[in-house]
Motif scaffolding. Structure first.
Motif, PDB file in Angstrom:
ATOM      1  N   THR A 328       0.803  -1.232   0.000  1.00 10.62           N
ATOM      2  CA  THR A 328       0.000   0.000   0.000  1.00 10.62           C
ATOM      3  C   THR A 328       0.830   1.274   0.000  1.00 10.62           C
ATOM      4  O   THR A 328       0.268   2.372   0.046  1.00 10.62           O
ATOM      5  CB  THR A 328      -0.911   0.021   1.254  1.00 10.62           C
ATOM      6  N   PHE A 329       2.156   1.182  -0.059  1.00  9.70           N
ATOM      7  CA  PHE A 329       2.979   2.381   0.029  1.00  9.70           C
ATOM      8  C   PHE A 329       4.315   2.173  -0.679  1.00  9.70           C
ATOM      9  O   PHE A 329       4.716   1.052  -0.994  1.00  9.70           O
ATOM     10  CB  PHE A 329       3.246   2.750   1.498  1.00  9.70           C
ATOM     11  N   SER A 330       4.985   3.294  -0.928  1.00 12.42           N
ATOM     12  CA  SER A 330       6.381   3.281  -1.354  1.00 12.42           C
ATOM     13  C   SER A 330       7.142   4.225  -0.434  1.00 12.42           C
ATOM     14  O   SER A 330       6.550   5.095   0.220  1.00 12.42           O
ATOM     15  CB  SER A 330       6.517   3.719  -2.818  1.00 12.42           C
ATOM     16  N   ALA A 331       8.454   4.070  -0.351  1.00 12.97           N
ATOM     17  CA  ALA A 331       9.204   4.835   0.631  1.00 12.97           C
ATOM     18  C   ALA A 331      10.648   5.024   0.214  1.00 12.97           C
ATOM     19  O   ALA A 331      11.219   4.209  -0.516  1.00 12.97           O
ATOM     20  CB  ALA A 331       9.152   4.146   2.002  1.00 12.97           C
ATOM     21  N   VAL A 332      11.245   6.113   0.683  1.00 12.85           N
ATOM     22  CA  VAL A 332      12.677   6.340   0.572  1.00 12.85           C
ATOM     23  C   VAL A 332      13.151   6.926   1.900  1.00 12.85           C
ATOM     24  O   VAL A 332      12.354   7.467   2.679  1.00 12.85           O
ATOM     25  CB  VAL A 332      13.047   7.299  -0.590  1.00 12.85           C
ATOM     26  N   GLY A 333      14.439   6.819   2.147  1.00 17.43           N
ATOM     27  CA  GLY A 333      15.035   7.405   3.337  1.00 17.43           C
ATOM     28  C   GLY A 333      16.115   8.391   2.939  1.00 17.43           C
ATOM     29  O   GLY A 333      16.944   8.086   2.080  1.00 17.43           O
ATOM     30  N   TRP A 344      12.618   9.361   6.975  1.00 18.27           N
ATOM     31  CA  TRP A 344      11.889   8.407   6.152  1.00 18.27           C
ATOM     32  C   TRP A 344      10.602   9.033   5.637  1.00 18.27           C
ATOM     33  O   TRP A 344       9.862   9.676   6.386  1.00 18.27           O
ATOM     34  CB  TRP A 344      11.576   7.146   6.953  1.00 18.27           C
ATOM     35  N   LEU A 345      10.356   8.851   4.342  1.00 14.01           N
ATOM     36  CA  LEU A 345       9.177   9.402   3.681  1.00 14.01           C
ATOM     37  C   LEU A 345       8.353   8.255   3.124  1.00 14.01           C
ATOM     38  O   LEU A 345       8.834   7.480   2.286  1.00 14.01           O
ATOM     39  CB  LEU A 345       9.592  10.348   2.559  1.00 14.01           C
ATOM     40  N   LEU A 346       7.118   8.128   3.584  1.00 13.22           N
ATOM     41  CA  LEU A 346       6.224   7.058   3.148  1.00 13.22           C
ATOM     42  C   LEU A 346       5.066   7.661   2.367  1.00 13.22           C
ATOM     43  O   LEU A 346       4.293   8.474   2.904  1.00 13.22           O
ATOM     44  CB  LEU A 346       5.666   6.267   4.340  1.00 13.22           C
ATOM     45  N   LEU A 347       4.943   7.287   1.103  1.00 17.61           N
ATOM     46  CA  LEU A 347       3.888   7.791   0.227  1.00 17.61           C
ATOM     47  C   LEU A 347       2.842   6.716   0.004  1.00 17.61           C
ATOM     48  O   LEU A 347       3.139   5.653  -0.538  1.00 17.61           O
ATOM     49  CB  LEU A 347       4.487   8.214  -1.117  1.00 17.61           C
ATOM     50  N   LEU A 474       3.369  10.360   5.031  1.00 15.85           N
ATOM     51  CA  LEU A 474       3.816  10.116   6.399  1.00 15.85           C
ATOM     52  C   LEU A 474       5.324  10.262   6.449  1.00 15.85           C
ATOM     53  O   LEU A 474       6.029   9.842   5.523  1.00 15.85           O
ATOM     54  CB  LEU A 474       3.406   8.700   6.823  1.00 15.85           C
ATOM     55  N   PHE A 475       5.839  10.893   7.514  1.00 17.73           N
ATOM     56  CA  PHE A 475       7.286  10.995   7.663  1.00 17.73           C
ATOM     57  C   PHE A 475       7.700  10.556   9.058  1.00 17.73           C
ATOM     58  O   PHE A 475       6.906  10.580  10.007  1.00 17.73           O
ATOM     59  CB  PHE A 475       7.788  12.426   7.400  1.00 17.73           C
ATOM     60  N   CYS A 476       8.953  10.139   9.170  1.00 18.60           N
ATOM     61  CA  CYS A 476       9.497   9.723  10.464  1.00 18.60           C
ATOM     62  C   CYS A 476      10.988  10.019  10.476  1.00 18.60           C
ATOM     63  O   CYS A 476      11.729   9.521   9.617  1.00 18.60           O
ATOM     64  CB  CYS A 476       9.247   8.236  10.713  1.00 18.60           C
ATOM     65  N   LEU A 477      11.421  10.842  11.406  1.00 23.92           N
ATOM     66  CA  LEU A 477      12.838  11.140  11.576  1.00 23.92           C
ATOM     67  C   LEU A 477      13.397  10.206  12.635  1.00 23.92           C
ATOM     68  O   LEU A 477      12.946  10.205  13.779  1.00 23.92           O
ATOM     69  CB  LEU A 477      13.030  12.594  12.012  1.00 23.92           C
ATOM     70  N   THR A 478      14.365   9.386  12.245  1.00 27.39           N
ATOM     71  CA  THR A 478      14.919   8.394  13.159  1.00 27.39           C
ATOM     72  C   THR A 478      16.385   8.688  13.454  1.00 27.39           C
ATOM     73  O   THR A 478      17.084   9.330  12.665  1.00 27.39           O
ATOM     74  CB  THR A 478      14.804   6.973  12.584  1.00 27.39           C
TER      75      THR A 478
END
Length: 495
Positions: A328-333, A344-347, A474-478
């Protein structure tokens, strides 16, 4: 540059990103300026006295403690009861300072590496926190599509300190949410998490600070204050609640720990005369993109927000990177320099919402995996990401109650007997949490505070892919260890 100078320098920078610093390292890559400055501020404001009478305060008591140090004269108006000792780190060596001294550069590099290695924690030290992060992601980022953000690690440390001040069922509920079997297990893990995140080497900063503020007439347990200093690196102070001196001391402490970046918000932080104690925790983070975005490539574009299309500036970058996908998503970091973690960016796929990602298990599993994901491929990614500067505020009280932490909000049930002699009738009345996160060509800037008064995708193309964040994402800084420092949803980058 010492820590105070660094804070003052960063605090004077417009948008927290305008302080420039020249450096070269490795292949003579230039660091044009600190590109990512991220702060989190948690204030568990006054635990209010609801039933028991407020302890008597002697207005003539002017006891002070000069050990609080320079830069915060207001702290001289309160008594320091406990102070932590922060680890020492060797500065990250600037290659330009050693161009004619290779041996000196090697010695400085080895010293930096040794001090960094001394803080590293054994593999699995954060095991068990996945459920807490997933639960709070869903609780605090869910709802109608809008800009939302919060700091998971900040909330973790705030709740951990609250657990130290409580007992019985009140403590058990907090431990249950944090995934700890006992207060001893929480102490061990919290200290490991603190040390594992800490960095203060002049190139990358992850600095966590905590404090406990007690009313002047309040009796306390010194062993609890010492434990907070040892486990959470927390200072403890005592003064007259509701007084100008106490409020200025607290505001000054908060500004010191956050480089003045939250001065407007901090200026409104006050503790009422009915407050008997307050907790404050901060997280300061600064790093830079490994590969910055070119300002010349920034161009306006349309973002499809739930309320209609809006125009905003998009950052553009095309390069080889790892592309991830799910059902259901694609993502890059986007990696941050000097082992500073990643954004992290989740589209969501077309027809899928951010809420669907939060409700489903796959996206949460991806974030927990920290890039260790089966569906991945290295290819040329044409990234388009909106510049955004979002702010969000919420009261976390109902969310924490929904997650099982209920007794601390009920004066008849709350148990603060661990820390205080006068522990009856205390309750948390609210848990305000505010966050600001901004992204531009050079990096990320963010701030968060909590006030608590006692209160998926298909198989990618063969060689390249367009990753265009032109709809809610959605984004998440880790951190470098993969622990989430900030998380949020962007529904309208122009708001």
């Amino acid at each position: 540059m010492d820590r105070d100078d660094l804070f003052r320098a960063v605090g004077a920078a417009p948008n927290a990103l305008l302080e420039r610093s020249e450096r070269r390292k490795g292949r003579h890559r230039r660091w044009l300026r600190p590109l990512a400055a991220v702060l989190a501020l948690a204030l568990l404001g006054g635990i209010g006295l609801w039933l028991a009478p407020r302890p008597a305060v002697d207005p003539a008591d002017t006891s002070t403690d000069t050990s609080t140090g320079p830069g915060n004269p207001f702290l001289l108006q309160v008594s320091a009861l406990a102070e932590p000792e922060y680890p020492e780190m060797a500065p990250y060596p600037d290659y330009t300072d050693y161009e004619d001294d290779w041996d000196g550069y090697k010695a400085a590099s080895n010293a930096w590496y040794d001090s960094r290695a001394a803080l590293e924690q054994p593999e699995g030290y954060a095991h068990g926190l996945e459920d807490f992060f997933t639960a709070t992601f869903r609780q605090f980022l869910s709802g109608e599509p809008e800009n939302r953000a919060y700091s998971p690690l900040n909330v973790y440390f705030a709740l951990g300190m609250l657990a130290e001040l409580t007992n019985g069922q009140s403590r058990a509920q907090i431990l249950g949410l944090l995934g700890s079997d006992s207060i001893e297990a929480l102490r061990t893990q919290a200290r490991a998490v603190w040390l594992g995140q800490y960095r203060d080497d002049g190139a990358t900063e992850t600095i966590l600070a905590s404090s406990l503020w007690l009313d002047a007439g309040l009796s306390y347990t010194q062993s609890t204050l010492d434990r907070l200093a040892d486990t959470y690196y927390a200072s403890s102070y005592q003064g007259e609640m509701g007084s100008e001196a106490m409020n200025q001391a607290l505001q000054a402490w908060l500004n010191d720990q956050t480089g003045g970046l939250l001065e407007d918000q901090v200026g409104g932080v006050e503790l009422s005369p009915q407050t008997v104690l307050a907790l404050a925790t901060t997280i300061y983070y600064r790093a830079k993109w490994v590969d910055e975005f070119s300002e010349s490539a920034t161009a306006p574009g349309a973002f499809h927000s739930p309320a209609g299309d809006v125009t905003c500036d998009f950052l553009h970058q095309s390069q080889r990177r790892t592309y991830y996908w799910g059902d259901t998503f694609s993502a890059v970091g986007l990696p941050l320099e000097n082992d500073g973690g990643a954004l992290w960016l989740l589209l969501p796929d077309e027809g899928v919402t951010v809420q669907d990602l939060l409700d489903g298990g796959e996206a949460m599993a991806f974030l927990s995996a920290g890039g260790d994901w089966e569906n991945r491929k290295d290819l040329t990614v044409h990234l388009s990401m909106p510049k955004f500067d979002i702010s969000a505020q919420a009261d976390l009280r109902e969310g924490l109650q929904a997650l099982g932490v209920t007794d601390v909000f009920d004066a008849a049930a709350a148990d603060f007997s661990t820390a205080l002699d006068q522990a009856e009738g205390l309750a948390v009345s609210q848990v305000k949490h505010g966050v600001r996160v901004a992204v531009d060509e050079e990096g990320v800037a963010a701030a968060a505070y909590t006030v608590m008064p006692v209160e998926g995708a298909t198989e990618p193309p063969e060689d390249e892919v367009d990753f265009v964040l032109d709809r809610p994402f959605l984004f998440c800084l880790t951190s470098a260890d993969g622990l989430p420092l900030f998380a949020g949803t962007v529904a309208n980058p122009a708001a």
